[in-house]
Design a protein around this motif. Sequence first.
Motif: not given
Length: 284
Positions: A223-252
Motif C-alpha cells: 500500500a505504501a509503495f502504491a501511494l508513491v506514483p500518485v504522490g509524485v503525480g500530484v506533486a508534478g501537477a501542482y508544480a505545473i500549475a504554480r508555474a503559471q503564476h510565475g509566468h504571469v508575474g514575468r509578463l506583468r
Amino acid sequence: MTDDRADSVPAVPSPSLDRAALERVLARATELQTRASDPGEQLTETQILALGNEVGLAPEHVRQALAEERTRVDVPEEPGFTGRLFGPHAASAVRSVPGTPERVLGALDDWMQRQECLQVKRRFPDRIIWESRNDIVTNIRRGLNVGGRGYHLSRANEVAATVVALDSNSVMVRLDADLSHTRRARVRASAGVATLGAASSTGFAAMMSLAVVHTAIATAAAAAFALVPVGVGVAGAYAIARAQHGHVGRLRLALEQVLDRLEHGEIKKSNGLLDAINTLRVLK
C-alpha cells in the motif's frame, strides 16, 4: 392674536458629514439619479466635468477617472479550484505618461515590433493589438536571447495597448497581455500528470494483489509503495500549475518595464536600418 410659538422654536443645525459619509451620500444620490434617468441618456465629457466641478472635484482627477474607465478591460475572475490553483489568464499594467495619444501609440507600436518580436494583429484609433512574430530572424533572436531581454511578451497569445488623453500633455496607457493559451496548456499538462500518477498507483496495487504472500507487513508495504506514483503525480501537477503564476508575474513585470521606458522617454521612433545592422552585429 398672533401665534409666536413657531418663532420661539430654535433652528436645528444641519449635521456635518465626514468624508466617508459624504462619499456614501454622493454614491447613493448617483444611483438614484441613474435609476430615474432615461436608460438611453448619455453624458458628454464636458457635462461630466461640469458635474464634477459642482461637487468640488478637480478637473484633472475627473479626466483621469474617465481615462481609467475608458481603458478598463473586464477580466472575469475564474472561480473554483482551477482558478485559484492556476491563477489569472491575463496580466495588465496602467500608468499616466507624458505625450499625445498619436505619439505614444506610435512609439509603443515601434517598440513592440522592434524590441519585443511582435507584429500588428489589429489596429484601432486608440488601441493596437499585437501577436508574436514567427520568422527566422525573430526565432534566432528569441533563441539566443539577444540583449538578454527574455522576450516574455512574445510568449503571450496577444498584447494590447490602449491610450486615452488626460489633457493636452499627458495620456493614460493600459497594456494587457493574454495568457489564455499557456494557461490551457498547463491545465491539460497538470491533469495528465496527475492522471498518470493515479493510473500507475492503481496498476501497481493490482499487481501486488496477485502476489502469493498476503501478510500484514507485505500488504502495508504494498500500500505504501502504491501511494508513491500518485504522490509524485500530484506533486508534478501542482508544480505545473504554480508555474503559471510565475509566468504571469514575468509578463506583468515586462509590461511595467515598457511603461517605465515610455515614462522616461526611452521609447522613441528609431532608424530601422540601424537597428537591423546592430542586430546582425550581435548575432555575429
